[in-house]
Design an enzyme around this catalytic site. Structure first.
Site, mmCIF file in Angstrom:
data_model
loop_
_atom_site.group_PDB
_atom_site.id
_atom_site.type_symbol
_atom_site.label_atom_id
_atom_site.label_comp_id
_atom_site.label_asym_id
_atom_site.label_seq_id
_atom_site.Cartn_x
_atom_site.Cartn_y
_atom_site.Cartn_z
ATOM 1 C CD GLN A 1 71.649 53.675 27.091
ATOM 2 O OE1 GLN A 1 71.249 52.964 27.921
ATOM 3 N NE2 GLN A 1 71.326 55.032 26.948
ATOM 4 N N GLY B 1 73.788 56.561 28.939
ATOM 5 C CA GLY B 1 74.133 55.209 29.709
ATOM 6 C C GLY B 1 74.554 55.627 31.188
ATOM 7 N N GLY C 1 79.095 49.544 25.764
ATOM 8 C CA GLY C 1 79.583 50.987 25.700
ATOM 9 C C GLY C 1 78.603 51.772 26.577
ATOM 10 C CB SER D 1 85.986 44.253 22.618
ATOM 11 O OG SER D 1 85.367 45.349 23.325
ATOM 12 C CD GLU E 1 76.325 83.840 27.004
ATOM 13 O OE1 GLU E 1 75.053 84.375 26.756
ATOM 14 O OE2 GLU E 1 77.538 84.722 27.048
ATOM 15 C CG HIS F 1 67.489 53.210 18.000
ATOM 16 N ND1 HIS F 1 66.499 54.044 17.853
ATOM 17 C CD2 HIS F 1 68.174 53.338 16.881
ATOM 18 C CE1 HIS F 1 66.565 54.512 16.640
ATOM 19 N NE2 HIS F 1 67.621 54.260 16.072
ATOM 20 C CB SER G 1 84.516 46.953 26.358
ATOM 21 O OG SER G 1 84.378 48.331 25.601
ATOM 22 N NE ARG H 1 84.250 44.030 17.833
ATOM 23 C CZ ARG H 1 85.224 44.778 18.206
ATOM 24 N NH1 ARG H 1 86.554 44.513 18.069
ATOM 25 N NH2 ARG H 1 85.237 46.214 18.836
#
EC number: 1.1.1.86
Length: 330
Positions: free
Chosen positions: A27, A133, A25, A50, A230, A107, A52, A47
């Site tokens: 990162q 990222g 994703g 996925s 703004e 994290h 990706s 996976r």
């Protein structure tokens, strides 16, 4: 706090190692590509279904399943959503870790709240760039980097800190500066900032300001511009030079009004509530609540999302953003 730069980090601690990055994703893609282009041996764990997978392969990266990537690797970076990490760890990561391996995170949530408890024979480290990222990636390609945090939770090999610094260097982070912290401080400050200021506090302040103007009879369009649109102009000034830069850049009218009226909004009672929110982060109540919410199918979160999406500010905002050519995707 200790701050480290280029001279303090040595890529030799990663060279010759097999590195798996789990997730691709925001990162994950930055970590994978930056390390790959730093000359390191990287595979991406995803996976099989996925979307990706194709993106990572098109970028020149080798892609395997999470279990296969973990079994192959010496160092495994977990960049999956917080709520997914425990199940994936138990099913696919833990069975494939060996003594002396390194488990890394972006994290500290799952380590700090003991959702994941690695074997004592495994290094546990964190490398957390303090930016999205896409900026980690862009600054790297420009020959720079973003500030990063590093932390060591377990160090059976004696090389955990050196590996974390080397990873930060491969990301480009040592060109900006790398700050040493621990999992507790990173996790608790990150969650508090999100809840009290960045995502929770600011959103509620925007909605309350918008509602106040509309309820007083002002057009929704003007209320949107003043209370939502703004805000970016002001935040950019904070981002570039802090509170002083903002006050210097706005009109005297705005500066005086803000300094004299702002404290009437953010009162001692608001700060007291912030302290309660921090306590819920510190003692684990928020973590338990969030985990229960995830396990329960996000019923409360789904209702909150729907309520937010139906707010008048969202409807008028969508209409006004269509007038802004720089926001229209081509």
């Amino acid at each position: 706090m200790n701050v480290y730069y280029e001279k303090d980090a040595d890529l030799a601690y990663l060279q010759g190692k097999k590195i798996a990055v789990l997730g691709y994703g925001s990162q994950g893609h930055a970590h994978s590509l930056n390390l790959h282009e730093s000359g390191l041996n990287v595979r991406v764990g995803l996976r099989p279904e996925s979307a990706s997978c194709a993106k990572a392969r098109e970028a020149g990266l080798e892609v395997t399943s999470v279990a296969e990537a973990t079994k192959w690797a010496d160092i495994v970076m977990v960049l999956l959503p917080d709520q997914n990490q425990k199940a994936v760890y138990e099913a696919e990561i833990a069975p494939n870790l060996e003594p002396g391996n390194t488990l890394a995170f972006g994290h500290g949530f799952n380590i700090h709240y003991k959702q994941i408890v690695p074997a004592s024979s495994v290094n546990v480290i964190m490398i957390a760039p303090k930016s999205p990222g896409h900026l980690v990636r862009r600054t790297y390609t420009e020959g720079n980097g973003v500030p990063c945090l590093i932390a060591v939770h377990q160090d059976p090999t004696g090389e955990a800190k050196q590996q974390a610094l080397a990873w930060a260097k491969a990301l480009g982070g040592t060109k900006a500066g790398v700050i040493e912290t621990n999992f507790k401080n990173e996790t608790e400050t990150d969650l508090f900032g999100e809840q009290a200021v960045l995502c929770g506090g600011s959103a509620e302040l925007i909605k309350a300001g918008f509602e106040t103007l509309v309820e007083a009879g002002y057009p929704e369009e003007l209320a949107y511009f003043e209370c939502m649109h703004e805000l970016k102009l002001i935040v950019d000034l904070y981002y570039e030079g802090g509170l002083s830069r903002m006050n210097y850049s706005v009109s005297d009218t705005a500066e005086y009004g803000g300094m004299t009226r702002g404290p009437r909004l953010i009162t001692p009672a608001v700060k007291a509530e912030m302290k309660k929110i921090l306590e819920e982060v510190q003692d684990g109540r928020f973590a338990k609540e969030f985990i229960d919410e995830c396990n329960g199918g996000y019923q409360n979160l789904s209702k909150l999302r729907e309520s937010n999406s139906n707010h008048a500010i969202e409807k008028v905002g969508a209409k006004l953003r269509n007038m802004m050519s720089w926001l229209i995707k081509k």
